[in-house]
Each structure stands twice: as structure tokens, then as C-alpha cells.
Write a protein that holds these residues in place. Structure first.
Motif, mmCIF file in Angstrom:
data_model
loop_
_atom_site.group_PDB
_atom_site.id
_atom_site.type_symbol
_atom_site.label_atom_id
_atom_site.label_comp_id
_atom_site.label_asym_id
_atom_site.label_seq_id
_atom_site.Cartn_x
_atom_site.Cartn_y
_atom_site.Cartn_z
ATOM 1 N N HIS A 152 0.831 -1.210 0.000
ATOM 2 C CA HIS A 152 0.000 0.000 0.000
ATOM 3 C C HIS A 152 0.868 1.265 0.000
ATOM 4 N N GLU A 153 1.780 1.348 0.958
ATOM 5 C CA GLU A 153 2.567 2.587 1.089
ATOM 6 C C GLU A 153 3.541 2.758 -0.080
ATOM 7 N N HIS A 156 1.753 4.094 -3.025
ATOM 8 C CA HIS A 156 1.648 5.561 -2.920
ATOM 9 C C HIS A 156 2.934 6.216 -3.437
ATOM 10 N N TYR A 206 -11.558 0.690 2.573
ATOM 11 C CA TYR A 206 -10.744 1.915 2.674
ATOM 12 C C TYR A 206 -10.420 2.478 1.287
ATOM 13 N N GLU A 213 -6.219 6.488 -2.532
ATOM 14 C CA GLU A 213 -6.327 5.280 -1.706
ATOM 15 C C GLU A 213 -6.838 4.103 -2.540
HETATM 16 ZN ZN LIG Z 1 -2.986 5.139 1.825
#
Ligand SMILES: [Zn+2]
Length: 267
Positions: A152-153, A156, A206, A213
Motif C-alpha cells: 500500500h505505502e 503511494h 478503505y 487510496e
Molecule cells: Zn494510503
């Protein structure tokens, strides 16, 4: 010329690095979503991890001591994103900070009326534009299918290669911006509608927070439960397959691209 020097330098770093083979195997076993990788891909992942650990600093916060096992578990998950891209996709920043558990950043912002608000919200990870990635160690080992804070990070981070995270990373030559926008806009709208209607969704709700996101969460799912993405949003799957140059939901789980990253030939 510079390409040759860079390759030579990388090959030297890889050749000189020592990763305990048993520890590397143990790392792979803790990440079942990597089972699909071929022997060649595993070797390339290991080489990418060596370069990653050479370039990045991983340090503990709040008293957390970081050891080689922890470094490998973080690096292997981060590097699967760039397995068929290049380690340079993580350029422009160095630090990964790891807290023992969820951390609570204090976020101050001023609203339109000039009122200052202070928010404290527990987080498992954060990625800063041109800054560090911050992780909760308790969340680094994937526990729930489709949820992976490291992917996830670092997704990003790829998104931030062209500015603030907005779900629109820089696309490769040959990819079409309109096709990307159309696939992601339709999927995001559909996903938000389903979440609002309390429908069962296979992908972490989320993802409905924002387009940024959505990209990060759907990247987690793409690697960890690709068939869920393929069946829910096939157009998004195609875009991600082209972007990551991998096809984890393919019939043989084979990559579609050929890495131009590192050669394992001895120098
Ligand atoms: Zn995030």
C-alpha cells in the motif's frame, strides 16, 4: 555509457551482498502471495532487494530494534512492485521508519473559516511526498488476504513520482492516459456506490476514501488476490498489469514484461 556504469555498479553491489539463504527462504515463506514467482523471478526479486537495502535506510522508532529478518520482510514486499520495472522507481527519498505498532500522528489543519483543527488518528502506514515511508511493524507481516500495508505505502510512492498521490502514477510509453482514467474512474465510482450501499466487497472498503487510496488498495489486492480484481474490475486489472508489467492473475501467474533492471551475469 551511464547505463553501462549503472549496470556495472549494481551488479557489483549484488555480487558482494550476503543474504543468508535460509533467512531469504524464510522471508519468502512468510509471503504466500509470492508463491507464484518462478525461480528466475525469485532470483531477480532477491537482486532487487539487495539494491533496495543498499539504497534505503530502515530504522526503528519508539525503541524498536530492526534486524535483518525485518529488513528482508519489508524489502521483499516493497520490491515486488518494481520487480519488472526498476529500483529507480523508488528514487528521491531514503528513509523507512518503523514503529512497533500503529502510530498516531498529530495532524493540524486550518479550515476555510480559519479554525485550526488537530486530528489524531492511528495509522498502520504513511508515505510522504519526497519523504519517508512510515510503517507499523505489527502490520508488516500480511495477516489478512488482500491487505498489505507495505505494498500500500510503496504504491503511494509510485503514485507520487509525478506529484501528490492522486491515483494517477506516471504511465509507461504505450499506455493510454484516457484508458487509465476511464477504467479507474468507473471502478472507483462503482466501488464507492457498493460501499455506501453496504454491499459485500472483496476489496478493503478503505479504497473508497479517495482515488489515491483506491490505487494503493487495489494494488494490494492486485498482488495478493488478483482474481478478485480481475473479476470485479477487469479494465483496472489490465491497466495495473500494464503498469506493473506483471500478471499475477494470469493462467500461469507469469510476468508479461521482461525486466530491464539487473543482469545476474557475473561481472
Ligand atoms: Zn494510503
Amino acid at each position: 555509457m551511464f547505463g553501462f556504469l549503472r549496470r556495472w555498479r549494481r551488479e557489483r553491489i549484488i555480487a558482494r551482498a550476503a543474504i543468508d539463504p535460509a533467512m531469504w527462504e524464510e522471508t519468502l515463506q512468510r509471503l504466500p502471495f509470492l508463491d507464484r514467482l518462478t525461480a528466475d523471478e525469485r532470483a531477480r526479486l532477491r537482486a532487487t532487494v539487495i539494491l533496495f537495502l543498499h539504497e534505503k535506510s530502515i530504522r526503528g522508532a519508539s525503541g524498536l530494534q530492526i534486524d535483518d529478518r525485518m529488513r528482508l520482510l519489508i524489502a521483499a514486499q516493497a520490491c515486488v512492485l518494481v520487480l519488472n520495472l526498476d529500483i529507480d522507481y523508488f528514487r528521491g527519498w531514503v528513509e523507512i521508519i518503523v514503529y512497533p505498532d500503529e502510530f498516531v500522528p498529530v495532524i493540524e489543519y486550518t479550515d476555510e473559516a480559519g479554525v485550526v483543527h488537530v486530528e489524531r488518528e492511528a495509522r498502520a502506514g504513511e508515505a510522504w511526498l519526497q519523504g519517508p515511508v512510515i510503517l507499523s511493524w505489527a502490520d508488516v507481516a500480511p495477516a489478512t488476504e488482500g491487505v498489505n500495508v507495505v505494498i500500500h505505502e510503496f504504491a503511494h510512492k509510485l503514485d507520487m513520482l509525478n506529484g501528490d498521490a492522486n491515483g494517477f502514477p506516471p504511465l509507461h510509453a504505450g499506455m493510454n492516459r484516457k484508458s487509465w482514467a476511464a477504467a479507474f474512474s468507473a471502478a472507483y465510482a462503482d466501488f464507492c456506490r457498493r460501499v455506501e450501499a453496504n454491499e459485500d466487497v472483496a476489496i478493503d472498503p478503505y479504497a473508497g476514501e479517495s482515488p489515491a487510496e483506491f490505487f494503493a488498495v487495489i494494488s494490494e489486492a492486485f498482488f495478493d488476490m488478483p482474481h478478485a480484481v480481475l473479476s470485479a474490475y477487469p479494465d483496472v486489472y489490465t491497466q495495473l498489469k500494464d503498469f506493473y508489467r506483471q500478471d499475477p492473475g494470469g493462467s500461469r501467474g507469469q510476468p508479461i514484461g521482461k525486466s530491464n533492471q539487473v543482469s545476474l551475469a557475473p561481472c
